[in-house]
Design a protein around this motif. Structure first.
Motif, PDB file in Angstrom:
ATOM      1  N   LYS A 225       3.763  10.929   7.328  1.00 46.67           N
ATOM      2  CA  LYS A 225       3.673  11.464   6.170  1.00 46.67           C
ATOM      3  C   LYS A 225       2.856  10.366   5.231  1.00 46.67           C
ATOM      4  O   LYS A 225       2.024  10.851   4.495  1.00 46.67           O
ATOM      5  N   LEU A 226       3.049   9.194   5.337  1.00 48.72           N
ATOM      6  CA  LEU A 226       2.371   8.378   4.466  1.00 48.72           C
ATOM      7  C   LEU A 226       0.807   8.117   5.156  1.00 48.72           C
ATOM      8  O   LEU A 226      -0.022   7.998   4.070  1.00 48.72           O
ATOM      9  N   ILE A 227       0.502   8.278   6.363  1.00 47.55           N
ATOM     10  CA  ILE A 227      -0.814   8.520   6.753  1.00 47.55           C
ATOM     11  C   ILE A 227      -1.624   9.382   6.057  1.00 47.55           C
ATOM     12  O   ILE A 227      -2.691   9.457   5.769  1.00 47.55           O
ATOM     13  N   GLU A 228      -0.865  10.572   6.260  1.00 49.20           N
ATOM     14  CA  GLU A 228      -1.378  11.784   5.622  1.00 49.20           C
ATOM     15  C   GLU A 228      -1.735  11.773   3.998  1.00 49.20           C
ATOM     16  O   GLU A 228      -2.553  12.172   3.610  1.00 49.20           O
ATOM     17  N   LEU A 229      -1.177  10.637   3.449  1.00 48.83           N
ATOM     18  CA  LEU A 229      -1.161  10.547   2.040  1.00 48.83           C
ATOM     19  C   LEU A 229      -2.319   9.555   1.746  1.00 48.83           C
ATOM     20  O   LEU A 229      -2.633   9.166   0.715  1.00 48.83           O
TER      21      LEU A 229
ATOM     22  N   GLN B 171       0.986  -1.390  -0.048  1.00 53.33           N
ATOM     23  CA  GLN B 171       0.074  -0.123   0.159  1.00 53.33           C
ATOM     24  C   GLN B 171       0.883   1.476   0.012  1.00 53.33           C
ATOM     25  O   GLN B 171       0.621   2.284  -0.745  1.00 53.33           O
ATOM     26  N   CYS B 172       1.870   1.417   0.896  1.00 54.45           N
ATOM     27  CA  CYS B 172       2.809   2.360   0.864  1.00 54.45           C
ATOM     28  C   CYS B 172       3.420   2.683  -0.547  1.00 54.45           C
ATOM     29  O   CYS B 172       3.467   3.815  -0.838  1.00 54.45           O
ATOM     30  N   VAL B 173       3.954   1.706  -1.196  1.00 52.45           N
ATOM     31  CA  VAL B 173       4.737   2.063  -2.543  1.00 52.45           C
ATOM     32  C   VAL B 173       3.711   2.514  -3.275  1.00 52.45           C
ATOM     33  O   VAL B 173       4.036   3.432  -4.262  1.00 52.45           O
ATOM     34  N   GLU B 174       2.562   1.826  -3.315  1.00 52.50           N
ATOM     35  CA  GLU B 174       1.337   2.653  -4.260  1.00 52.50           C
ATOM     36  C   GLU B 174       1.202   3.784  -3.999  1.00 52.50           C
ATOM     37  O   GLU B 174       1.157   4.680  -5.041  1.00 52.50           O
ATOM     38  N   ILE B 175       1.161   4.257  -2.692  1.00 54.62           N
ATOM     39  CA  ILE B 175       0.955   5.637  -2.429  1.00 54.62           C
ATOM     40  C   ILE B 175       1.931   6.471  -2.769  1.00 54.62           C
ATOM     41  O   ILE B 175       1.529   7.731  -3.452  1.00 54.62           O
TER      42      ILE B 175
ATOM     43  N   PHE C 286       6.679   2.670   8.619  1.00 59.08           N
ATOM     44  CA  PHE C 286       6.179   1.364   9.627  1.00 59.08           C
ATOM     45  C   PHE C 286       4.844   1.794   9.954  1.00 59.08           C
ATOM     46  O   PHE C 286       4.459   3.374  10.066  1.00 59.08           O
ATOM     47  N   THR C 287       4.427   1.058  10.705  1.00 56.97           N
ATOM     48  CA  THR C 287       2.866   1.501  11.291  1.00 56.97           C
ATOM     49  C   THR C 287       2.999   1.404  13.080  1.00 56.97           C
ATOM     50  O   THR C 287       2.014   2.050  13.476  1.00 56.97           O
ATOM     51  N   GLU C 288       3.784   0.458  13.455  1.00 57.70           N
ATOM     52  CA  GLU C 288       3.786   0.457  15.130  1.00 57.70           C
ATOM     53  C   GLU C 288       5.048   0.049  15.519  1.00 57.70           C
ATOM     54  O   GLU C 288       5.838  -0.555  14.638  1.00 57.70           O
ATOM     55  N   GLN C 289       5.453   0.437  16.861  1.00 61.82           N
ATOM     56  CA  GLN C 289       6.871   0.250  17.302  1.00 61.82           C
ATOM     57  C   GLN C 289       6.655  -0.922  18.304  1.00 61.82           C
ATOM     58  O   GLN C 289       5.698  -0.866  19.030  1.00 61.82           O
ATOM     59  N   PHE C 290       7.599  -1.876  18.485  1.00 62.55           N
ATOM     60  CA  PHE C 290       7.499  -2.861  19.202  1.00 62.55           C
ATOM     61  C   PHE C 290       9.239  -3.214  19.817  1.00 62.55           C
ATOM     62  O   PHE C 290       9.993  -3.321  18.852  1.00 62.55           O
TER      63      PHE C 290
END
Ligand code: NAD
Ligand code: USQ
Length: 483
Positions: free
Chosen positions: A430-434, A362-366, A383-387
């Motif tokens: 930034k990816l979330i904003e897009l 999804q990120c690459v497509e965005i 990335f979406t979450e930290q662990f």
């Protein structure tokens, strides 16, 4: 256990074309990064797969000899929008490293979304596995079968160029032939442990990654000036600083003056350092030549299934669980499935950004759909979450117990040199904003990943699970990795 350095190795490619790799020696370029199709003197092969008669299905290009421009390349240009119009939606995407874990899932996803896709890959990852005696948890078929299966299911063609991007002549011909509007570059040696086995692997990793990327930059400048480079970098470029990690740049005031500068990089393996060198080269060429580029600083990827790879068993993606190529969460799920204790290195406080492979695609497509401007070097933290590693182990233990597995954890002496307890807070907006809609790590995802691992657990070679590469013990002597 297979030895790391054999003198030669061959991979079986269906449709009766035998391929063989160059022999290895100890030089910096010892590792074969290209191969030629041996059954013909011609270095241009058009592979027509059974059932596809004369229709073009995919083209296998070997490496060094110039390729005749194909008529279809001209025909094609009337089908796609002009890439010289930066506002037009980019349509033709070259996926370098498209036979690998992230690349295969991305190539299918983009093809499914209507992009015209070409995969460029020298299949060296399959060779690494053969040399090290490793295998994916999941059975993966040849790239030719994968593409043929995709075509028969969807009617969509993915072109295939087999060769090494460190070979500029080969890369030039792929650019002239395919005329990409965007290049997604996954085609690197991506394992930190692999790069720390011995001197020759360290040198190979940096040569392959830095020169390959440099060649892509020169190819864009020379043949496709408006082409958008989407380059896979890594969160590991930043290291683990004791301040928040920003997306690529940091505004600093020093002695009363303020500037926005590239975020400091503190990579901790020869692999991660190769990504830092790549980023610097890309940033420089954006400035100097007006290249448009997005550096996706990706975190650790987990999962195996995407909408497209789930469509048929021949489309199945690879899943690495071994101590060299396997990554934390994927490894823990496989370990839980086979009853191996979860291998937490050191204190387990190592914290990283993670994302589901469905979010990688999804990120690459965005990024492709929202290209960087000419001259812009754009950096997204992907990335979406930290662990922390301990948190991952606890999550897998809980999910495993729900499935009736008896999951134990051991603390393994850390083979790496890294902080085991540290501050970590990385921005990733930034990816979330897009428009990224994250698939967060949930019980159901862990269930399905664990069930996947259980399904294939008979394929697991337990000897490959413990880490065998030490950051401190790396030396100039060529090493054989033994289980
Ligand atoms: P992978 O090893 O599965 O795939 C890489 C592919 O690139 C392989 O198919 C390989 O044959 C090909 N390749 C390597 N060198 C090449 C060359 N010189 N010419 C042509 N093809 C070449 O790796 P992956 O996990 O899919 O990672 C892809 C990219 O994403 C890498 O750049 C990696 O650094 C980055 N990344 C991966 C992860 C992860 O967790 N897997 C996380 C962050 C970033
Ligand atoms: N770890 C364990 N136990 C294991 C495996 C790993 O404790 O069994 C720890 C490692 O010591 C490290 C962390 O987990 O602290 C992550 O290690 P990893 O092997 O999952 O990931 P890493 O080596 O960092 O590399 C992977 C990909 C690489 C990508 C990187 C993204 O192989 O291509 O660049 O993730 S990042 O970590 O953000 O740099």
């Amino acid at each position: 256990m297979a030895h790391l350095l054999s003198t030669s190795c061959s991979l079986k490619i269906p449709s009766c074309r035998k391929t063989s790799f160059q022999s290895l020696d100890q030089s910096p370029n010892a590792f074969p990064t290209s191969f030629t199709v041996k059954t013909s003197k011609s270095l241009v092969r058009r592979v027509v797969l059974p059932g596809e008669s004369s229709q073009r299905s995919h083209t296998v290009y070997a490496t060094t000899t110039p390729i005749k421009q194909e008529a279809s390349a001209q025909k094609r240009s009337s089908l796609h929008q002009s890439s010289n119009d930066p506002s037009s939606k980019q349509k033709r995407v070259m996926v370098i490293g498209g036979d690998g874990y992230c690349g295969w899932a991305t190539a299918l996803h983009l093809s499914n979304k209507g992009y015209e896709v070409a995969i460029v890959d020298n299949l060296i990852r399959r060779l690494f596995d053969n040399q090290l005696g490793l295998d994916s948890l999941t059975p993966i078929t040849s790239i030719h079968n994968r593409i043929r299966c995709w075509k028969s299911l969807t009617g969509k063609t993915i072109e295939l160029y087999i060769g090494d991007i460190c070979d500029f002549e080969f890369l030039s011909e792929t650019f002239k032939s395919f005329e990409p509007d965007a290049v997604v570059h996954f085609g690197e040696q991506r394992s930190a442990p692999y790069s720390m086995i011995d001197r020759s692997r360290a040198v190979f990793t940096q040569h392959n990654n830095v020169i390959g990327t440099l060649n892509v930059l020169f190819a864009i400048k020379e043949y496709r000036e408006q082409c958008h480079l989407v380059k896979l970098g890594t969160m590991g470029e930043y290291g683990t600083p004791n301040i928040d990690i920003e997306e690529g740049y940091l505004t600093i005031t020093h002695n009363g003056r303020t500037d926005t500068l590239p975020y400091p990089k503190q990579a901790s393996s020869f692999y991660h350092l190769s990504k830092v060198h790549d980023s610097n080269n890309i940033a420089f060429t954006c400035k100097a030549w007006g290249i448009r580029a997005t550096d996706l600083n990706q975190g650790v990827v987990y999962g195996v299934t995407t909408e497209e790879t789930a469509m048929h068993e021949e489309l199945c993606n690879r899943l690495d669980y071994d101590g060299v190529f396997g990554t934390a969460l994927n490894r823990f799920c496989v370990q839980a499935a086979v009853g191996h204790p979860l291998t937490v290195y050191g204190k387990g406080g190592q914290t990283r950004g993670y994302l589901d492979i469905r979010d990688t695609v999804q990120c690459v497509e965005i990024a492709i759909a929202n290209p960087a401007q000419p001259g812009e070097f754009r950096v997204f933290n992907q990335f979406t979450e930290q662990f922390s590693v301990n948190e991952l182990a606890a999550l897998v233990t809980k999910a495993g117990e729900k499935l009736g597995l008896d999951v134990k954890t051991i603390s393994v002496p850390n083979p790496r040199v890294e902080a085991e307890e540290h501050y970590y807070n990385a921005k990733h907006t930034k990816l979330i904003e897009l428009g990224l809609k994250p698939h967060l790590l949930s019980d159901s995802l862990l269930d399905s990943l664990l069930n996947f691992a259980i399904l294939y657990k008979d394929r697991v070679d337990s000897k490959q699970i413990m880490p065998s590469v030490s950051w401190r013990k790396i030396g100039a002597k060529t090493k054989t990795v033994t289980a």
